[in-house]
Design a protein around this motif. Structure first.
Motif, PDB file in Angstrom:
ATOM      1  N   SER A 179      -7.100  11.143   4.669  1.00 50.24           N
ATOM      2  CA  SER A 179      -6.046  11.663   3.939  1.00 50.24           C
ATOM      3  C   SER A 179      -4.718  10.943   4.533  1.00 50.24           C
ATOM      4  O   SER A 179      -3.974  10.321   3.534  1.00 50.24           O
ATOM      5  CB  SER A 179      -5.736  13.222   3.867  1.00 50.24           C
ATOM      6  OG  SER A 179      -5.440  13.365   5.230  1.00 50.24           O
ATOM      7  N   SER A 180      -4.689  10.518   5.645  1.00 46.24           N
ATOM      8  CA  SER A 180      -3.630   9.818   6.002  1.00 46.24           C
ATOM      9  C   SER A 180      -3.606   8.345   5.637  1.00 46.24           C
ATOM     10  O   SER A 180      -2.812   7.757   5.453  1.00 46.24           O
ATOM     11  CB  SER A 180      -3.437   9.795   7.687  1.00 46.24           C
ATOM     12  OG  SER A 180      -4.671   9.364   8.154  1.00 46.24           O
ATOM     13  N   GLU A 181      -4.795   7.771   5.530  1.00 43.83           N
ATOM     14  CA  GLU A 181      -4.995   6.454   5.362  1.00 43.83           C
ATOM     15  C   GLU A 181      -4.761   6.211   3.331  1.00 43.83           C
ATOM     16  O   GLU A 181      -4.551   5.111   3.071  1.00 43.83           O
ATOM     17  CB  GLU A 181      -6.364   5.817   5.473  1.00 43.83           C
ATOM     18  CG  GLU A 181      -6.698   5.747   6.635  1.00 43.83           C
ATOM     19  CD  GLU A 181      -8.033   5.583   7.211  1.00 43.83           C
ATOM     20  OE1 GLU A 181      -8.217   4.907   8.334  1.00 43.83           O
ATOM     21  OE2 GLU A 181      -8.923   5.741   6.432  1.00 43.83           O
ATOM     22  N   LEU A 182      -4.983   7.360   3.077  1.00 43.05           N
ATOM     23  CA  LEU A 182      -4.593   7.303   1.341  1.00 43.05           C
ATOM     24  C   LEU A 182      -3.260   7.013   0.897  1.00 43.05           C
ATOM     25  O   LEU A 182      -3.056   6.276  -0.107  1.00 43.05           O
ATOM     26  CB  LEU A 182      -5.095   8.589   0.760  1.00 43.05           C
ATOM     27  CG  LEU A 182      -6.637   8.872   0.700  1.00 43.05           C
ATOM     28  CD1 LEU A 182      -6.853  10.018  -0.014  1.00 43.05           C
ATOM     29  CD2 LEU A 182      -7.263   7.719   0.168  1.00 43.05           C
ATOM     30  N   VAL A 183      -2.280   7.212   1.741  1.00 39.35           N
ATOM     31  CA  VAL A 183      -0.755   7.440   1.390  1.00 39.35           C
ATOM     32  C   VAL A 183      -0.358   6.129   2.370  1.00 39.35           C
ATOM     33  O   VAL A 183      -0.666   5.893   3.487  1.00 39.35           O
ATOM     34  CB  VAL A 183      -0.082   8.503   2.017  1.00 39.35           C
ATOM     35  CG1 VAL A 183       1.286   8.458   1.570  1.00 39.35           C
ATOM     36  CG2 VAL A 183      -0.678   9.825   1.391  1.00 39.35           C
ATOM     37  N   SER A 184      -0.038   5.254   1.656  1.00 40.14           N
ATOM     38  CA  SER A 184       0.602   3.956   2.327  1.00 40.14           C
ATOM     39  C   SER A 184       2.232   3.791   2.089  1.00 40.14           C
ATOM     40  O   SER A 184       2.628   3.989   0.730  1.00 40.14           O
ATOM     41  CB  SER A 184      -0.034   2.776   1.827  1.00 40.14           C
ATOM     42  OG  SER A 184       0.228   2.317   0.486  1.00 40.14           O
ATOM     43  N   PRO A 185       2.952   3.250   3.173  1.00 36.38           N
ATOM     44  CA  PRO A 185       4.386   3.284   2.605  1.00 36.38           C
ATOM     45  C   PRO A 185       4.826   1.988   1.677  1.00 36.38           C
ATOM     46  O   PRO A 185       3.907   1.185   1.633  1.00 36.38           O
ATOM     47  CB  PRO A 185       4.921   2.690   4.187  1.00 36.38           C
ATOM     48  CG  PRO A 185       3.796   2.057   4.824  1.00 36.38           C
ATOM     49  CD  PRO A 185       2.517   2.893   4.305  1.00 36.38           C
ATOM     50  N   LEU A 218       1.169   9.985 -10.910  1.00 34.33           N
ATOM     51  CA  LEU A 218       0.422   9.395 -10.084  1.00 34.33           C
ATOM     52  C   LEU A 218       0.966   7.952  -9.690  1.00 34.33           C
ATOM     53  O   LEU A 218       1.643   7.409 -10.451  1.00 34.33           O
ATOM     54  CB  LEU A 218      -0.996   9.122 -10.685  1.00 34.33           C
ATOM     55  CG  LEU A 218      -2.075   8.320 -10.050  1.00 34.33           C
ATOM     56  CD1 LEU A 218      -2.523   9.182  -8.810  1.00 34.33           C
ATOM     57  CD2 LEU A 218      -3.036   8.085 -10.937  1.00 34.33           C
ATOM     58  N   GLY A 219       0.465   7.590  -8.379  1.00 35.27           N
ATOM     59  CA  GLY A 219       1.252   6.464  -8.019  1.00 35.27           C
ATOM     60  C   GLY A 219      -0.168   5.625  -7.350  1.00 35.27           C
ATOM     61  O   GLY A 219      -0.927   6.241  -6.531  1.00 35.27           O
ATOM     62  N   LEU A 220      -0.271   4.311  -7.139  1.00 35.54           N
ATOM     63  CA  LEU A 220      -1.067   3.578  -6.809  1.00 35.54           C
ATOM     64  C   LEU A 220      -0.591   2.275  -6.128  1.00 35.54           C
ATOM     65  O   LEU A 220       0.444   1.787  -6.810  1.00 35.54           O
ATOM     66  CB  LEU A 220      -2.213   3.039  -7.826  1.00 35.54           C
ATOM     67  CG  LEU A 220      -2.938   4.165  -8.688  1.00 35.54           C
ATOM     68  CD1 LEU A 220      -3.946   3.306  -9.635  1.00 35.54           C
ATOM     69  CD2 LEU A 220      -3.784   4.925  -7.725  1.00 35.54           C
ATOM     70  N   HIS A 221      -0.895   2.094  -4.738  1.00 35.19           N
ATOM     71  CA  HIS A 221      -0.329   1.046  -4.255  1.00 35.19           C
ATOM     72  C   HIS A 221      -1.514   0.021  -3.755  1.00 35.19           C
ATOM     73  O   HIS A 221      -2.599   0.839  -3.032  1.00 35.19           O
ATOM     74  CB  HIS A 221       0.366   1.388  -3.057  1.00 35.19           C
ATOM     75  CG  HIS A 221       0.985   0.229  -2.129  1.00 35.19           C
ATOM     76  ND1 HIS A 221       1.774  -0.663  -2.575  1.00 35.19           N
ATOM     77  CD2 HIS A 221       0.564  -0.087  -0.791  1.00 35.19           C
ATOM     78  CE1 HIS A 221       1.883  -1.514  -1.688  1.00 35.19           C
ATOM     79  NE2 HIS A 221       1.239  -1.279  -0.374  1.00 35.19           N
ATOM     80  N   THR A 222      -1.546  -1.093  -3.869  1.00 34.19           N
ATOM     81  CA  THR A 222      -2.577  -2.093  -3.269  1.00 34.19           C
ATOM     82  C   THR A 222      -1.880  -3.624  -3.522  1.00 34.19           C
ATOM     83  O   THR A 222      -0.951  -3.692  -3.454  1.00 34.19           O
ATOM     84  CB  THR A 222      -3.585  -2.414  -4.449  1.00 34.19           C
ATOM     85  OG1 THR A 222      -4.855  -2.971  -3.790  1.00 34.19           O
ATOM     86  CG2 THR A 222      -3.151  -2.980  -5.651  1.00 34.19           C
ATOM     87  N   ALA A 223      -2.694  -4.225  -2.679  1.00 30.65           N
ATOM     88  CA  ALA A 223      -2.309  -5.833  -2.335  1.00 30.65           C
ATOM     89  C   ALA A 223      -3.511  -6.686  -2.859  1.00 30.65           C
ATOM     90  O   ALA A 223      -4.524  -6.509  -2.920  1.00 30.65           O
ATOM     91  CB  ALA A 223      -2.326  -6.030  -0.975  1.00 30.65           C
ATOM     92  N   THR A 274       7.193  10.478  -5.498  1.00 29.10           N
ATOM     93  CA  THR A 274       5.839  10.831  -5.138  1.00 29.10           C
ATOM     94  C   THR A 274       4.988   9.651  -4.041  1.00 29.10           C
ATOM     95  O   THR A 274       5.457   8.582  -4.064  1.00 29.10           O
ATOM     96  CB  THR A 274       4.586  10.684  -6.180  1.00 29.10           C
ATOM     97  OG1 THR A 274       5.084   9.237  -6.887  1.00 29.10           O
ATOM     98  CG2 THR A 274       4.950  11.698  -7.361  1.00 29.10           C
ATOM     99  N   SER A 275       4.183  10.006  -3.193  1.00 28.66           N
ATOM    100  CA  SER A 275       3.472   9.266  -2.325  1.00 28.66           C
ATOM    101  C   SER A 275       2.346   8.425  -2.994  1.00 28.66           C
ATOM    102  O   SER A 275       1.408   9.169  -3.223  1.00 28.66           O
ATOM    103  CB  SER A 275       3.091   9.775  -0.959  1.00 28.66           C
ATOM    104  OG  SER A 275       4.246  10.313  -0.359  1.00 28.66           O
ATOM    105  N   PRO A 276       2.519   7.096  -3.224  1.00 25.70           N
ATOM    106  CA  PRO A 276       1.438   6.473  -3.692  1.00 25.70           C
ATOM    107  C   PRO A 276       0.131   6.631  -2.958  1.00 25.70           C
ATOM    108  O   PRO A 276       0.267   6.530  -1.782  1.00 25.70           O
ATOM    109  CB  PRO A 276       2.026   5.038  -3.853  1.00 25.70           C
ATOM    110  CG  PRO A 276       3.060   4.925  -3.010  1.00 25.70           C
ATOM    111  CD  PRO A 276       3.456   6.203  -2.652  1.00 25.70           C
ATOM    112  N   ILE A 277      -0.877   6.470  -3.709  1.00 24.51           N
ATOM    113  CA  ILE A 277      -2.311   6.473  -3.069  1.00 24.51           C
ATOM    114  C   ILE A 277      -2.663   5.047  -2.834  1.00 24.51           C
ATOM    115  O   ILE A 277      -2.618   4.258  -3.638  1.00 24.51           O
ATOM    116  CB  ILE A 277      -3.310   6.847  -3.883  1.00 24.51           C
ATOM    117  CG1 ILE A 277      -2.940   8.640  -4.303  1.00 24.51           C
ATOM    118  CG2 ILE A 277      -4.982   6.995  -3.510  1.00 24.51           C
ATOM    119  CD1 ILE A 277      -3.845   9.335  -5.345  1.00 24.51           C
TER     120      ILE A 277
END
Length: 272
Positions: free
Chosen positions: A76-82, A124-129, A184-187
């Motif tokens: 669960s901690s890895e799902l949330v990224s700054p 919902l929020g999504l974060h990726t690179a 919201t904290s993005p996933i």
């Protein structure tokens, strides 16, 4: 000599005897007429700029070609990224290589669907690179993307994108996205090219073409294109006229030579 020149008759006799030349003439004439019609259309209508391969429709279409999946074994901690704040100065961010980054916070025509039946897409929020090459932007730089979906059926998405300025299309920017009412904290998700597992949650993006985001030719560029089309059309019509003139004179020359031969045959022979 002028009495033998009959252009209509000569052309009528020339056509069935020289089908390759006639076909070539018709191709040139058709091409010239096509260029004239195209120049008229280009002068009276706005057209996309074919030299501008990077616009926001292109970028969003490339973005929607990828599936974003949550790691199946992630905690669960890895799902949330700054995520970088969109309020930060867009020139103040820098990569480890000191390459200046540009951060944009835009409202774009992008919707999302998921393979999971549980959970709501609202807020919902999504974060990726991504690598720049994955988005067809060229280069090997990293492009950070954060997507925020304010409602389940909304066709617009808040996109926060951070990348070197030369990678992003800076013309015809979409409107800025309004501030969120709820933080919201993005996933954190990753780009996946493989078929997801049954228990893995994945998200698919769907872009819509927005004509207002397409880079069009300016009036000056259209005028240049129209002038070039007309110049080529005039050259092609000139070649067609030369072919017509040559065909209309061909039979006259043949007839003149034919009559000259008859005159020689009918001339009285002088006694030696």
């Amino acid at each position: 000599m002028m009495g033998f020149w009959q252009p209509v008759t000569n052309l009528r006799d020339y056509v069935p005897q020289n089908p390759p030349v006639v076909t070539f003439f018709l191709c040139l004439l058709t091409l010239a007429i096509t260029f004239i019609c195209l120049s008229s259309y280009s002068y009276n209508h706005t057209l996309p700029n074919p030299d501008s391969v990077k616009d926001w429709n292109h970028l969003l279409s490339s973005l929607s070609q990828h599936r974003l999946c949550v790691q199946a074994n992630a905690s669960s901690s890895e799902l949330v990224s700054p995520v970088p704040s969109p309020l930060m100065n867009k020139d103040s961010l820098a990569t480890p290589t000191k390459t200046p980054l540009t951060t944009l916070h835009l409202k774009v025509p992008l919707s999302v669907t998921t393979n999971s039946n549980s959970g709501s897409l609202k807020n919902l929020g999504l974060h990726t690179a991504f690598r720049a090459s994955q988005l067809h932007l060229g280069g090997t730089e990293t492009v950070d993307v954060t997507l925020a979906f304010l409602s389940e059926n909304d066709t617009y998405t808040c996109l926060t994108i951070s990348a070197p300025a030369h990678l992003l299309p800076m013309r015809l920017l979409p409107p800025e996205c309004p501030a969120f009412k709820k933080n919201t904290s993005p996933i954190h998700v990753e780009v996946s090219a493989q078929k997801p597992a049954a228990s893995q949650t994945c998200y698919s993006l769907h872009s819509q073409d927005d004509p207002t985001l397409t880079v069009m030719l300016t009036q000056e560029e259209r005028n240049v294109a129209v002038r070039h089309l007309l110049e080529v059309s005039v050259c092609l019509l000139g070649v067609c006229l030369v072919l017509c003139a040559a065909a209309s004179l061909t039979q006259s020359v043949i007839r003149r030579n034919h009559w000259n031969g008859l005159d020689l045959q009918n001339a009285p022979l002088m006694d030696k």
